[in-house]
Design an enzyme around this catalytic site. Structure first.
Site, PDB file in Angstrom:
ATOM      1  N   GLY A   1       2.595  19.420   1.264  1.00 30.70           N
ATOM      2  CA  GLY A   1       1.146  19.191   1.299  1.00 30.70           C
ATOM      3  C   GLY A   1       0.317  20.376   0.837  1.00 30.70           C
ATOM      4  O   GLY A   1       0.434  20.830  -0.310  1.00 30.70           O
TER       5      GLY A   1
ATOM      6  N   LEU B   1      -6.328   7.475  -9.524  1.00 29.77           N
ATOM      7  CA  LEU B   1      -5.503   6.277  -9.315  1.00 29.77           C
ATOM      8  C   LEU B   1      -5.074   6.229  -7.859  1.00 29.77           C
ATOM      9  O   LEU B   1      -4.283   7.061  -7.418  1.00 29.77           O
ATOM     10  CB  LEU B   1      -4.265   6.307 -10.218  1.00 29.77           C
ATOM     11  CG  LEU B   1      -4.465   6.604 -11.702  1.00 29.77           C
ATOM     12  CD1 LEU B   1      -3.126   6.500 -12.448  1.00 29.77           C
ATOM     13  CD2 LEU B   1      -5.486   5.650 -12.312  1.00 29.77           C
ATOM     14  N   GLY B   2      -5.604   5.286  -7.103  1.00 26.21           N
ATOM     15  CA  GLY B   2      -5.287   5.173  -5.677  1.00 26.21           C
ATOM     16  C   GLY B   2      -6.380   5.833  -4.859  1.00 26.21           C
ATOM     17  O   GLY B   2      -6.805   6.948  -5.158  1.00 26.21           O
ATOM     18  N   CYS B   3      -6.849   5.103  -3.837  1.00 32.24           N
ATOM     19  CA  CYS B   3      -7.918   5.659  -3.004  1.00 32.24           C
ATOM     20  C   CYS B   3      -7.580   5.406  -1.534  1.00 32.24           C
ATOM     21  O   CYS B   3      -8.358   4.839  -0.778  1.00 32.24           O
ATOM     22  CB  CYS B   3      -9.256   5.022  -3.388  1.00 32.24           C
ATOM     23  SG  CYS B   3     -10.652   5.979  -2.826  1.00 32.24           S
TER      24      CYS B   3
ATOM     25  N   VAL C   1      -4.962  10.016   0.807  1.00 32.45           N
ATOM     26  CA  VAL C   1      -5.169  11.222  -0.004  1.00 32.45           C
ATOM     27  C   VAL C   1      -6.307  11.012  -1.003  1.00 32.45           C
ATOM     28  O   VAL C   1      -7.224  11.841  -1.110  1.00 32.45           O
ATOM     29  CB  VAL C   1      -3.866  11.625  -0.744  1.00 32.45           C
ATOM     30  CG1 VAL C   1      -4.096  12.872  -1.602  1.00 32.45           C
ATOM     31  CG2 VAL C   1      -2.732  11.872   0.246  1.00 32.45           C
TER      32      VAL C   1
ATOM     33  N   LYS D   1      11.727  15.956  -1.722  1.00 30.02           N
ATOM     34  CA  LYS D   1      11.142  17.309  -1.800  1.00 30.02           C
ATOM     35  C   LYS D   1      12.237  18.349  -2.053  1.00 30.02           C
ATOM     36  O   LYS D   1      12.036  19.307  -2.810  1.00 30.02           O
ATOM     37  CB  LYS D   1      10.374  17.614  -0.518  1.00 30.02           C
ATOM     38  CG  LYS D   1       9.110  16.749  -0.391  1.00 30.02           C
ATOM     39  CD  LYS D   1       8.562  16.775   1.020  1.00 30.02           C
ATOM     40  CE  LYS D   1       7.287  15.964   1.140  1.00 30.02           C
ATOM     41  NZ  LYS D   1       6.895  15.706   2.528  1.00 30.02           N
TER      42      LYS D   1
ATOM     43  N   GLU E   1       1.425  20.139  -6.972  1.00 29.03           N
ATOM     44  CA  GLU E   1       1.506  20.981  -5.765  1.00 29.03           C
ATOM     45  C   GLU E   1       1.551  20.147  -4.482  1.00 29.03           C
ATOM     46  O   GLU E   1       2.241  20.504  -3.511  1.00 29.03           O
ATOM     47  CB  GLU E   1       0.307  21.932  -5.722  1.00 29.03           C
ATOM     48  CG  GLU E   1       0.296  22.906  -4.564  1.00 29.03           C
ATOM     49  CD  GLU E   1       1.526  23.796  -4.554  1.00 29.03           C
ATOM     50  OE1 GLU E   1       1.624  24.692  -5.385  1.00 29.03           O
ATOM     51  OE2 GLU E   1       2.412  23.595  -3.683  1.00 29.03           O
TER      52      GLU E   1
ATOM     53  N   GLU F   1       4.496   8.079   5.420  1.00 28.75           N
ATOM     54  CA  GLU F   1       4.469   7.339   4.153  1.00 28.75           C
ATOM     55  C   GLU F   1       4.132   5.874   4.440  1.00 28.75           C
ATOM     56  O   GLU F   1       4.240   5.415   5.583  1.00 28.75           O
ATOM     57  CB  GLU F   1       5.843   7.423   3.469  1.00 28.75           C
ATOM     58  CG  GLU F   1       6.214   8.815   3.028  1.00 28.75           C
ATOM     59  CD  GLU F   1       5.224   9.426   2.049  1.00 28.75           C
ATOM     60  OE1 GLU F   1       4.961   8.841   0.996  1.00 28.75           O
ATOM     61  OE2 GLU F   1       4.688  10.503   2.358  1.00 28.75           O
TER      62      GLU F   1
ATOM     63  N   ILE G   1       0.419  23.482   1.492  1.00 22.86           N
ATOM     64  CA  ILE G   1       1.029  24.811   1.358  1.00 22.86           C
ATOM     65  C   ILE G   1       1.275  25.143  -0.110  1.00 22.86           C
ATOM     66  O   ILE G   1       1.960  24.388  -0.811  1.00 22.86           O
ATOM     67  CB  ILE G   1       2.386  24.898   2.103  1.00 22.86           C
ATOM     68  CG1 ILE G   1       2.234  24.461   3.552  1.00 22.86           C
ATOM     69  CG2 ILE G   1       2.962  26.309   2.016  1.00 22.86           C
ATOM     70  CD1 ILE G   1       3.550  24.378   4.306  1.00 22.86           C
TER      71      ILE G   1
HETATM   72  N1  LIG Z   1      -0.474  11.156   3.246  1.00 24.48           N
HETATM   73  C1  LIG Z   1       0.069  12.367   3.107  1.00 24.48           C
HETATM   74  O1  LIG Z   1       0.082  13.167   4.035  1.00 24.48           O
HETATM   75  C2  LIG Z   1       0.666  12.784   1.801  1.00 24.48           C
HETATM   76  C3  LIG Z   1       1.032  14.115   1.634  1.00 24.48           C
HETATM   77  C4  LIG Z   1       1.608  14.544   0.426  1.00 24.48           C
HETATM   78  C5  LIG Z   1       1.798  13.626  -0.578  1.00 24.48           C
HETATM   79  N2  LIG Z   1       1.451  12.322  -0.380  1.00 24.48           N
HETATM   80  C6  LIG Z   1       1.684  11.410  -1.493  1.00 24.48           C
HETATM   81  O2  LIG Z   1       0.424  10.997  -1.989  1.00 24.48           O
HETATM   82  C7  LIG Z   1       0.529   9.682  -2.512  1.00 24.48           C
HETATM   83  C8  LIG Z   1      -0.495   8.786  -1.817  1.00 24.48           C
HETATM   84  O3  LIG Z   1      -0.236   8.808  -0.439  1.00 24.48           O
HETATM   85  P1  LIG Z   1      -1.284   8.213   0.625  1.00 24.48           P
HETATM   86  O4  LIG Z   1      -0.847   8.734   1.940  1.00 24.48           O
HETATM   87  O5  LIG Z   1      -2.672   8.427   0.169  1.00 24.48           O
HETATM   88  O6  LIG Z   1      -0.903   6.669   0.539  1.00 24.48           O
HETATM   89  P2  LIG Z   1      -1.825   5.414   0.836  1.00 24.48           P
HETATM   90  O7  LIG Z   1      -0.929   4.244   0.989  1.00 24.48           O
HETATM   91  O8  LIG Z   1      -2.809   5.724   1.912  1.00 24.48           O
HETATM   92  O9  LIG Z   1      -2.667   5.289  -0.529  1.00 24.48           O
HETATM   93  C9  LIG Z   1      -2.167   4.749  -1.723  1.00 24.48           C
HETATM   94  C10 LIG Z   1      -3.267   3.831  -2.258  1.00 24.48           C
HETATM   95  O10 LIG Z   1      -2.908   3.384  -3.553  1.00 24.48           O
HETATM   96  C11 LIG Z   1      -3.301   2.046  -3.677  1.00 24.48           C
HETATM   97  N3  LIG Z   1      -2.543   1.412  -4.766  1.00 24.48           N
HETATM   98  C12 LIG Z   1      -1.259   0.987  -4.754  1.00 24.48           C
HETATM   99  N4  LIG Z   1      -0.930   0.480  -5.961  1.00 24.48           N
HETATM  100  C13 LIG Z   1      -2.029   0.590  -6.730  1.00 24.48           C
HETATM  101  C14 LIG Z   1      -2.334   0.240  -8.078  1.00 24.48           C
HETATM  102  N5  LIG Z   1      -1.420  -0.340  -8.854  1.00 24.48           N
HETATM  103  N6  LIG Z   1      -3.564   0.505  -8.562  1.00 24.48           N
HETATM  104  C15 LIG Z   1      -4.485   1.094  -7.775  1.00 24.48           C
HETATM  105  N7  LIG Z   1      -4.278   1.445  -6.490  1.00 24.48           N
HETATM  106  C16 LIG Z   1      -3.053   1.199  -5.983  1.00 24.48           C
HETATM  107  C17 LIG Z   1      -3.037   1.429  -2.324  1.00 24.48           C
HETATM  108  O11 LIG Z   1      -3.807   0.257  -2.117  1.00 24.48           O
HETATM  109  C18 LIG Z   1      -3.442   2.582  -1.395  1.00 24.48           C
HETATM  110  O12 LIG Z   1      -4.791   2.489  -1.004  1.00 24.48           O
HETATM  111  C19 LIG Z   1       1.982   9.273  -2.314  1.00 24.48           C
HETATM  112  O13 LIG Z   1       2.729   9.608  -3.454  1.00 24.48           O
HETATM  113  C20 LIG Z   1       2.422  10.146  -1.147  1.00 24.48           C
HETATM  114  O14 LIG Z   1       3.806  10.359  -1.122  1.00 24.48           O
HETATM  115  C21 LIG Z   1       0.878  11.887   0.773  1.00 24.48           C
HETATM  116  N1  LIG Z   2       4.995  11.557   4.870  1.00 21.19           N
HETATM  117  C1  LIG Z   2       4.981  12.912   4.475  1.00 21.19           C
HETATM  118  C2  LIG Z   2       3.672  13.262   3.815  1.00 21.19           C
HETATM  119  C3  LIG Z   2       3.683  14.599   3.173  1.00 21.19           C
HETATM  120  O1  LIG Z   2       4.469  14.608   2.036  1.00 21.19           O
HETATM  121  C4  LIG Z   2       5.192  13.797   5.692  1.00 21.19           C
HETATM  122  O2  LIG Z   2       5.141  13.293   6.815  1.00 21.19           O
HETATM  123  O3  LIG Z   2       5.418  14.981   5.536  1.00 21.19           O
HETATM  124 NA    NA Z   3       2.341  22.131  -1.629  1.00 20.65          NA
END
Ligand SMILES: NC(=O)c1ccc[n+]([C@@H]2O[C@H](COP(=O)([O-])OP(=O)(O)OC[C@H]3O[C@@H](n4cnc5c(N)ncnc54)[C@H](O)[C@@H]3O)[C@@H](O)[C@H]2O)c1
Ligand SMILES: N[C@@H](CCO)C(=O)O
Ligand code: NA
EC number: 1.1.1.3
Length: 430
Positions: free
Chosen positions: A136, A12-14, A17, A207, A131, A192, A138
């Site tokens: 991230g 779910l979501g592309c 991450v 966190k 995790e 974010e 870690i």
């Molecule tokens: N980027 C990081 O470094 C990081 C690190 C740790 C955790 N996270 C967590 O991972 C998650 C994703 O982060 P990201 O950085 O990939 O965000 P992102 O915005 O790049 O990706 C999220 C994707 O989900 C899609 N989306 C939103 N609603 C949707 C729906 N209803 N159905 C299908 N797709 C949908 C968006 O279009 C987007 O492409 C978040 O919870 C974020 O807090 C991110």
């Molecule tokens: N936005 C977050 C992503 C990792 O959770 C950060 O900068 O640490």
């Molecule tokens: Na972690």
């Protein structure tokens, strides 16, 4: 022996991450299968923009209907990397109802309403792994939930937001401007979707809530965490910190009270001595100190943000959940049996660095010192720099309750000779 029928994964979501999760699942398919004992197949990818070209993902797997995907019934694991509260929460609980386990990176949701997710996982006998949600790549959640399950954790303190560490590091070392550094962190995939969550400390507070909950076996929600962001940290603060042999970091600190009867969780910028290991955590790296009764001090360090490091943590969870599934077992669920109360910030005891603009005339220092004494806050050092009848007075205190410090500052602001309170910063790690 390798099972030939694949385990099916719904993504779910592309975005940052999710696209990395899909890439690694595809390129490392054989290794993942060997480690799990069965092949894992990407069975569907829910996105918001189906027209976007997604290299390596067959078009027939793409759908905009995430709800239908999690309801399919043949899905073994749902990987939720959409973020935010809804629709993520409903999609996760629906996934459990339809027999899937869940891997999520969603700290905002876990901190807001982890209890609902844990309850749904337990009701349906499924796994909830996350995790990637804290620090991230870690390994931190698994060590806390499993490796340290036999110990008593008293304190968790760390840098858990990569974006803000990147900005503070840039301000400190190259004198870079705030917005320039934020733009770079965003371009690198650390920030974010709304960077306010990073710079105002909401991401780190989420966190902290997750860490405190797991470390102290008690339920801690985002609202329980005291939070200050880093948008008001100035180059003058860094100069002051340097004079004290310190730097400034945005810290998440979770503590068990000395009497063991309550806990606190907070996020705020703080000065830490350059000699402290957290001071040398650069760029978007994260580091977390854990103090446990039997183990002593442990430090976890590594990349805390970014697509591929975060995907590493997601895939580690995916492997664990798939192994559990094959063994018809589940991993650890919620452990909140202590139900300790979360104390307010006023009860937190720490040191303070206070910078005051005062009139440069006889008796001012004595007047200021009296206010500190009246509130029971003991002064460690005072430094004064005078110029044209005005002076800047920097007071560093011994450890005092936050409520006493707030009272002191309120009283200082009322003195005619105090023209302004330029900054108040906590001092940690000594
Ligand atoms: N980027 C990081 O470094 C990081 C690190 C740790 C955790 N996270 C967590 O991972 C998650 C994703 O982060 P990201 O950085 O990939 O965000 P992102 O915005 O790049 O990706 C999220 C994707 O989900 C899609 N989306 C939103 N609603 C949707 C729906 N209803 N159905 C299908 N797709 C949908 C968006 O279009 C987007 O492409 C978040 O919870 C974020 O807090 C991110
Ligand atoms: N936005 C977050 C992503 C990792 O959770 C950060 O900068 O640490
Ligand atoms: Na972690």
């Amino acid at each position: 022996m390798m099972r030939t029928r694949p385990l099916k994964v719904a993504l779910l979501g592309c975005g940052v991450v999710g696209s990395e999760v899909a890439r690694i699942m595809t390129t490392h398919a054989d290794d993942l299968a060997a480690r799990i004992g069965a092949p894992v197949e990407l069975a569907g990818v829910a996105v918001r923009r189906p027209s976007k070209v997604r290299e390596g993902i067959p078009a027939e797997l793409i759908t905009t209907d995430a709800t239908a995907l999690v309801k399919r019934g043949d899905i073994d694991v749902v990987v939720e990397v959409i973020g935010g509260i809804e629709p993520a929460r409903t999609l996760i609980t629906t996934a459990f109802e339809h027999g899937a386990s869940v891997v999520s990176a969603n700290k905002a949701l876990l901190a807001e309403d982890g209890a609902t997710l844990y309850a749904a996982a337990e009701e349906h006998g499924r796994d909830l792994y996350f995790e990637a949600a804290v620090a991230g790549a870690i390994p931190l959640i698994r060590p806390l939930r499993e490796s340290l399950a036999g110990d008593k954790i008293n304190r968790v303190m760390g840098i858990v937001n990569g974006t803000t560490n990147f900005i503070l590091d840039a301000m400190d070392t190259s004198g870079a401007g705030y917005s320039e550094a934020l733009d770079e962190a965003t371009a690198l995939g650390y920030a974010e979707a709304d960077p306010t969550a990073d710079v105002e400390g909401f991401d780190a507070a989420a966190k902290a809530a997750i860490l405190a909950g797991i470390a102290f076996h008690t339920r801690v929600r985002l609202d329980d965490v005291y939070r200050e962001g880093m948008t008001e940290v100035t180059s003058a603060d860094f100069a002051s910190a340097k004079r004290m042999g310190c730097t400034i970091k945005l810290l998440a600190i979770c503590e068990r009270a000395a009497d063991g009867e309550s806990v606190t969780a907070r996020v705020h910028p703080a000065m830490i001595p350059l000699s402290h290991p957290l001071a040398s955590v650069r760029e978007a790296y994260n580091a977390v100190f854990v103090e446990a009764e039997a183990a002593g001090q442990l430090m976890f360090y590594g990349p805390g943000a970014g697509g591929s490091p975060t995907a590493s943590a997601v895939l580690g969870d995916l492997v664990a959940v798939c192994r559990n599934k094959l063994n018809e077992a589940t991993g650890p669920g919620e452990s909140a049996y202590t139900q300790l109360p979360v104390s307010p910030m006023g009860d937190v005891v720490t040191r303070y660095h206070i910078s005051l603009d005062v009139a440069d005339k006889p008796g001012v220092l004595a007047q200021v010192a009296t206010v500190f004494a009246e509130h029971g806050v003991s002064i460690d050092t005072v430094r004064q720099q005078g110029k044209d009848g005005e002076a800047s007075l920097v007071v560093v205190t011994h450890r005092a309750p936050d409520a006493a410090l707030s009272g002191t500052v309120e009283a200082l602001r009322k003195l005619d000779t105090v023209r302004g309170v330029a900054s108040i910063m906590r001092v940690e790690g000594e």
